[in-house]
Design an enzyme around this catalytic site. Structure first.
Site, PDB file in Angstrom:
ATOM      1  N   HIS A 114     -36.606  17.537  62.489  1.00  0.00           N
ATOM      2  CA  HIS A 114     -37.810  18.306  62.162  1.00  0.00           C
ATOM      3  C   HIS A 114     -39.073  17.457  62.204  1.00  0.00           C
ATOM      4  O   HIS A 114     -40.178  17.995  62.285  1.00  0.00           O
ATOM      5  CB  HIS A 114     -37.667  19.006  60.803  1.00  0.00           C
ATOM      6  CG  HIS A 114     -37.832  18.126  59.608  1.00  0.00           C
ATOM      7  ND1 HIS A 114     -36.768  17.621  58.900  1.00  0.00           N
ATOM      8  CD2 HIS A 114     -38.947  17.664  58.973  1.00  0.00           C
ATOM      9  CE1 HIS A 114     -37.213  16.903  57.885  1.00  0.00           C
ATOM     10  NE2 HIS A 114     -38.535  16.900  57.903  1.00  0.00           N
ATOM     11  N   ASP A 166     -30.079  17.935  61.481  1.00  0.00           N
ATOM     12  CA  ASP A 166     -31.457  17.455  61.356  1.00  0.00           C
ATOM     13  C   ASP A 166     -31.583  15.979  61.729  1.00  0.00           C
ATOM     14  O   ASP A 166     -32.242  15.203  61.040  1.00  0.00           O
ATOM     15  CB  ASP A 166     -31.979  17.672  59.933  1.00  0.00           C
ATOM     16  CG  ASP A 166     -33.504  17.604  59.862  1.00  0.00           C
ATOM     17  OD1 ASP A 166     -34.155  17.726  60.915  1.00  0.00           O
ATOM     18  OD2 ASP A 166     -34.036  17.402  58.751  1.00  0.00           O
ATOM     19  N   SER A 208     -39.406  11.953  55.306  1.00  0.00           N
ATOM     20  CA  SER A 208     -38.361  12.488  56.172  1.00  0.00           C
ATOM     21  C   SER A 208     -38.039  11.532  57.311  1.00  0.00           C
ATOM     22  O   SER A 208     -38.931  11.055  58.010  1.00  0.00           O
ATOM     23  CB  SER A 208     -38.799  13.832  56.758  1.00  0.00           C
ATOM     24  OG  SER A 208     -38.901  14.812  55.766  1.00  0.00           O
TER      25      SER A 208
END
Length: 325
Positions: free
Chosen positions: A56, A86, A164
């Protein structure tokens, strides 16, 4: 002593945590091309210039820049993605001198309560370090696209937007996970993709660009005690097979789908199909348990054994897993 250990660890591994800037260019009717930037973190995976991050972070990016701690910045290209977990892999043309890949630990020996250290770039603040503990293990994490990441690590180390793709480390400086999500409505609830998943998937992404996920080729209902009672099923858990995909592995394995339709209240059920109760002798309680077993323990091309109930009799059949379409 503990503070000095964390400081030493940060100085040792910090240079191998990168700041990723992903730029998406959209075209406005009046203003023409309009660039939009998002940021995240990444981990130097090997000495060939491969960077591991979250999917993402780079999804839909037109250009990607990777910046190291000495402000050395280099363009990157995406060479592999696995949206269900992911994960993404970037390739750099070169690594700065003296940058080493981070050592990978193991998810198998993690324990609730052990020290965790997160390093990343929250809100663009380069190489921020936070500490915490492993709060829970084995969580299934449902993403916005309804994909489920299995066996994730829950931690209370502070994780924010920009973290992230960065590493979750143990006290030895080994990567135990890739930070991927937070509970936005809570404090101290963050999640990381376990390093064993990274070690299983990333080499295949580097080699092939995609990771083939095993697929059984049927749809069905997760059986609950209430559903079993309403449909008069012989078991209170498992999967009631409803539909088979044309030319899928379930048809080749001889699995039977629904034979009739039943209306109960305002719901329609396809009934009469096989009931899956186990895979390779491991009990199947519902769709989640079957999906988790296949994802974590099997590979495409492998033959599995399904235990099933058909017309009150117990059968076993072999099914060869194929890539999920």
């Amino acid at each position: 002593v503990e503070e000095q250990l964390v400081t030493n660890l940060y100085e040792r591994v910090g240079p191998s945590v990168v700041h990723i800037t992903a730029q998406v260019i959209t075209v406005d009717f009046f203003w023409g091309p309009m660039p939009h930037e998002g940021t995240g973190s990444g981990v130097v995976f090997d000495d060939q210039g491969h960077i591991v991050t979250n999917y993402h972070v780079i999804e839909g990016a037109d250009t990607i820049e990777v910046k190291f701690s000495d402000s050395f910045e280099v363009p990157a290209r995406v060479i592999g993605i696995d949206p269900p977990n992911d994960l993404a892999v970037l390739a750099l043309e070169l690594l700065p001198p003296n940058i080493e890949p981070l050592p990978l630990g193991s998810s198998d020996d993690l324990r609730v309560g052990q020290r965790t250290i997160a390093i990343g770039n929250p809100f663009g603040l380069d190489r921020t370090l936070t500490t915490g503990v492993v709060s829970a293990l084995g969580r299934p994490l449902k993403a916005e696209d309804d994909n489920v990441i299995f066996d994730v690590i829950q931690t209370d180390a502070a994780i924010n937007p920009g973290n992230s793709g960065g590493p979750l480390l143990n006290s030895r400086g080994e990567v135990i996970g890739i930070n991927t999500a937070i509970r936005a409505d809570a404090q101290g609830i963050g999640f990381a993709v376990p390093v064993n998943t990274v070690k299983r998937i990333v080499p295949i992404l580097i080699r092939n660009g995609i990771y083939p996920h095993p697929w059984v080729g049927f749809l069905g209902y997760s059986i609950t005690p209430d559903l079993a009672n309403r449909l008069r099923l012989p078991v209170a858990q498992g999967i009631l097979v409803a539909q088979l995909y044309r030319d899928g592995p379930a048809i080749a394995a001889g699995i039977r789908g629904a034979s009739t339709e039943l209306i109960l209240g305002n719901r329609r059920y396809l009934i009469g199909g096989d009931i899956i109760t186990a895979v390779n002798e491991q009990p199947v309680t519902d769709w989640t348990s079957l999906s988790e077993y296949l994802e974590l323990n099997t590979t495409v091309g492998e033959e599995i054994t399904l235990s099933l109930i058909r017309e009150g009799q117990l059968y076993k059949t072999n099914l060869t897993l194929v890539p999920q379409p």
